[in-house]
Design a protein around this motif. Structure first.
Motif, PDB file in Angstrom:
ATOM      1  N   GLY A  40      14.223  -4.812  -5.671  1.00 33.57           N
ATOM      2  CA  GLY A  40      13.329  -5.313  -6.725  1.00 33.57           C
ATOM      3  C   GLY A  40      12.168  -6.108  -6.135  1.00 33.57           C
ATOM      4  N   LYS A  41      12.510  -6.965  -5.153  1.00 35.54           N
ATOM      5  CA  LYS A  41      11.464  -7.770  -4.522  1.00 35.54           C
ATOM      6  C   LYS A  41      10.493  -6.903  -3.736  1.00 35.54           C
ATOM      7  N   ILE A  42      11.044  -5.925  -3.050  1.00 35.53           N
ATOM      8  CA  ILE A  42      10.191  -5.035  -2.258  1.00 35.53           C
ATOM      9  C   ILE A  42       9.293  -4.222  -3.178  1.00 35.53           C
ATOM     10  N   LEU A  43       9.885  -3.723  -4.288  1.00 35.95           N
ATOM     11  CA  LEU A  43       9.075  -2.973  -5.255  1.00 35.95           C
ATOM     12  C   LEU A  43       7.992  -3.864  -5.869  1.00 35.95           C
ATOM     13  N   LYS A  44       8.367  -5.107  -6.166  1.00 34.80           N
ATOM     14  CA  LYS A  44       7.394  -6.039  -6.730  1.00 34.80           C
ATOM     15  C   LYS A  44       6.258  -6.283  -5.736  1.00 34.80           C
ATOM     16  N   ILE A  45       6.599  -6.502  -4.483  1.00 32.97           N
ATOM     17  CA  ILE A  45       5.583  -6.717  -3.445  1.00 32.97           C
ATOM     18  C   ILE A  45       4.697  -5.486  -3.318  1.00 32.97           C
ATOM     19  N   LEU A  46       5.323  -4.309  -3.341  1.00 37.00           N
ATOM     20  CA  LEU A  46       4.544  -3.070  -3.252  1.00 37.00           C
ATOM     21  C   LEU A  46       3.635  -2.881  -4.475  1.00 37.00           C
ATOM     22  N   ASP A  47       4.161  -3.206  -5.680  1.00 37.83           N
ATOM     23  CA  ASP A  47       3.341  -3.117  -6.899  1.00 37.83           C
ATOM     24  C   ASP A  47       2.175  -4.108  -6.854  1.00 37.83           C
ATOM     25  N   ASP A  48       2.482  -5.345  -6.420  1.00 34.96           N
ATOM     26  CA  ASP A  48       1.418  -6.351  -6.304  1.00 34.96           C
ATOM     27  C   ASP A  48       0.351  -5.890  -5.322  1.00 34.96           C
ATOM     28  N   ARG A  49       0.798  -5.353  -4.216  1.00 29.74           N
ATOM     29  CA  ARG A  49      -0.152  -4.869  -3.209  1.00 29.74           C
ATOM     30  C   ARG A  49      -0.972  -3.713  -3.767  1.00 29.74           C
ATOM     31  N   LYS A  50      -0.307  -2.823  -4.511  1.00 33.45           N
ATOM     32  CA  LYS A  50      -1.004  -1.687  -5.130  1.00 33.45           C
ATOM     33  C   LYS A  50      -2.053  -2.188  -6.123  1.00 33.45           C
ATOM     34  N   LYS A  51      -1.664  -3.189  -6.942  1.00 35.66           N
ATOM     35  CA  LYS A  51      -2.605  -3.766  -7.913  1.00 35.66           C
ATOM     36  C   LYS A  51      -3.777  -4.436  -7.192  1.00 35.66           C
ATOM     37  N   THR A  52      -3.487  -5.160  -6.128  1.00 37.22           N
ATOM     38  CA  THR A  52      -4.540  -5.827  -5.354  1.00 37.22           C
ATOM     39  C   THR A  52      -5.513  -4.800  -4.783  1.00 37.22           C
ATOM     40  N   ILE A  53      -4.963  -3.721  -4.265  1.00 33.27           N
ATOM     41  CA  ILE A  53      -5.819  -2.665  -3.698  1.00 33.27           C
ATOM     42  C   ILE A  53      -6.673  -2.031  -4.796  1.00 33.27           C
ATOM     43  N   GLU A  54      -6.046  -1.756  -5.956  1.00 32.75           N
ATOM     44  CA  GLU A  54      -6.796  -1.173  -7.072  1.00 32.75           C
ATOM     45  C   GLU A  54      -7.908  -2.116  -7.539  1.00 32.75           C
ATOM     46  N   GLU A  55      -7.576  -3.407  -7.658  1.00 30.28           N
ATOM     47  CA  GLU A  55      -8.584  -4.394  -8.066  1.00 30.28           C
ATOM     48  C   GLU A  55      -9.712  -4.466  -7.033  1.00 30.28           C
ATOM     49  N   SER A  56      -9.335  -4.422  -5.767  1.00 34.64           N
ATOM     50  CA  SER A  56     -10.346  -4.464  -4.707  1.00 34.64           C
ATOM     51  C   SER A  56     -11.260  -3.250  -4.792  1.00 34.64           C
ATOM     52  N   LEU A  57     -10.675  -2.096  -5.073  1.00 32.23           N
ATOM     53  CA  LEU A  57     -11.500  -0.890  -5.221  1.00 32.23           C
ATOM     54  C   LEU A  57     -12.413  -0.995  -6.440  1.00 32.23           C
ATOM     55  N   LYS A  58     -11.870  -1.513  -7.552  1.00 34.49           N
ATOM     56  CA  LYS A  58     -12.704  -1.709  -8.752  1.00 34.49           C
ATOM     57  C   LYS A  58     -13.825  -2.703  -8.464  1.00 34.49           C
ATOM     58  N   ASN A  59     -13.467  -3.805  -7.790  1.00 33.47           N
ATOM     59  CA  ASN A  59     -14.477  -4.808  -7.444  1.00 33.47           C
ATOM     60  C   ASN A  59     -15.535  -4.223  -6.512  1.00 33.47           C
ATOM     61  N   ALA A  60     -15.081  -3.389  -5.593  1.00 31.09           N
ATOM     62  CA  ALA A  60     -16.034  -2.756  -4.675  1.00 31.09           C
ATOM     63  C   ALA A  60     -16.987  -1.855  -5.456  1.00 31.09           C
ATOM     64  N   ASP A  61     -16.427  -1.114  -6.429  1.00 29.95           N
ATOM     65  CA  ASP A  61     -17.288  -0.274  -7.273  1.00 29.95           C
ATOM     66  C   ASP A  61     -18.259  -1.123  -8.089  1.00 29.95           C
ATOM     67  N   LEU A  62     -17.748  -2.232  -8.650  1.00 32.14           N
ATOM     68  CA  LEU A  62     -18.622  -3.132  -9.418  1.00 32.14           C
ATOM     69  C   LEU A  62     -19.702  -3.746  -8.534  1.00 32.14           C
ATOM     70  N   ILE A  63     -19.296  -4.141  -7.348  1.00 33.52           N
ATOM     71  CA  ILE A  63     -20.257  -4.736  -6.414  1.00 33.52           C
ATOM     72  C   ILE A  63     -21.315  -3.717  -6.042  1.00 33.52           C
ATOM     73  N   GLU A  64     -20.875  -2.485  -5.808  1.00 29.91           N
ATOM     74  CA  GLU A  64     -21.831  -1.435  -5.463  1.00 29.91           C
ATOM     75  C   GLU A  64     -22.781  -1.162  -6.634  1.00 29.91           C
ATOM     76  N   ALA A  65     -22.229  -1.130  -7.863  1.00 29.19           N
ATOM     77  CA  ALA A  65     -23.076  -0.922  -9.050  1.00 29.19           C
ATOM     78  C   ALA A  65     -24.047  -2.087  -9.213  1.00 29.19           C
ATOM     79  N   ASN A  66     -23.550  -3.315  -9.019  1.00 28.78           N
ATOM     80  CA  ASN A  66     -24.426  -4.490  -9.123  1.00 28.78           C
ATOM     81  C   ASN A  66     -25.494  -4.472  -8.042  1.00 28.78           C
ATOM     82  N   LEU A  67     -25.117  -4.041  -6.863  1.00 27.76           N
ATOM     83  CA  LEU A  67     -26.077  -3.951  -5.767  1.00 27.76           C
ATOM     84  C   LEU A  67     -27.171  -2.946  -6.111  1.00 27.76           C
TER      85      LEU A  67
END
Length: 175
Positions: free
Chosen positions: A41-68
């Protein structure tokens, strides 16, 4: 039963002991249960959190690129507007300078005309003054000549003729 006995014999031929196999299966299930309970459960949670962080980072990168991209477009628009405004200011400055130049030229012409008028008036007044002085000097000379001539004993008629002639001569010279 024959199937189970046959299976047992095959297992014995391969060196597998059923009691040990059963114990290993139980150990495997216990370890699987413990891993699922405490770690999975903890490993899955860590993996899910990491997946969410990566997805957010990709979204932020897209937003940053659009803002740029938007910022680049806005910068280009601002630069273009600034260039247009600068060009308009330059044109206005040229027009203003031209207007000032024309006004200065008109004023200089007016001052020049006024100066010429003033000079003509001054020359005319000096000319009249010189004519009056000339008339006075001429009259003084005529009077002096007349006195010298009259100093001789002349007749009244001769005196009158000389005076009339002198006056006529003075009038000719004044004109």
């Amino acid at each position: 039963m024959t199937l189970t006995l046959l299976t047992m014999e095959i297992l014995k031929d391969f060196g597998v002991q059923p009691t040990l196999l059963f114990g290993q299966i139980v150990n495997f299930l216990i370890i699987l249960f413990l891993l699922r309970k405490f770690f999975y459960g903890k490993i899955l949670k860590i993996l899910d959190d990491r997946k969410k962080t990566i997805e957010e980072s990709l979204k932020n990168a897209d937003l940053i690129e659009a803002n740029l991209q938007k910022t680049k477009e806005q910068s280009a628009k601002i630069i273009e507007e600034t260039q247009k405004n600068a060009q308009l200011l330059i044109e206005d400055a040229k027009k203003g300078a031209e207007n000032i130049s024309q006004k200065a030229l008109v004023e200089a012409r007016e001052i020049h005309k006024q100066s010429i008028k003033d000079t003509k008036i001054q020359i005319a007044s000096e000319r009249l003054l010189m004519q009056k002085q000339l008339e006075k000097e001429t009259l003084t000379l005529v009077v002096g000549v007349v006195k010298k001539v009259l100093g001789r004993n002349l007749k009244d008629k001769e005196k009158q003729e000389i005076t009339s002639g002198a006056i006529g001569e003075i009038n000719k010279q004044l004109q």
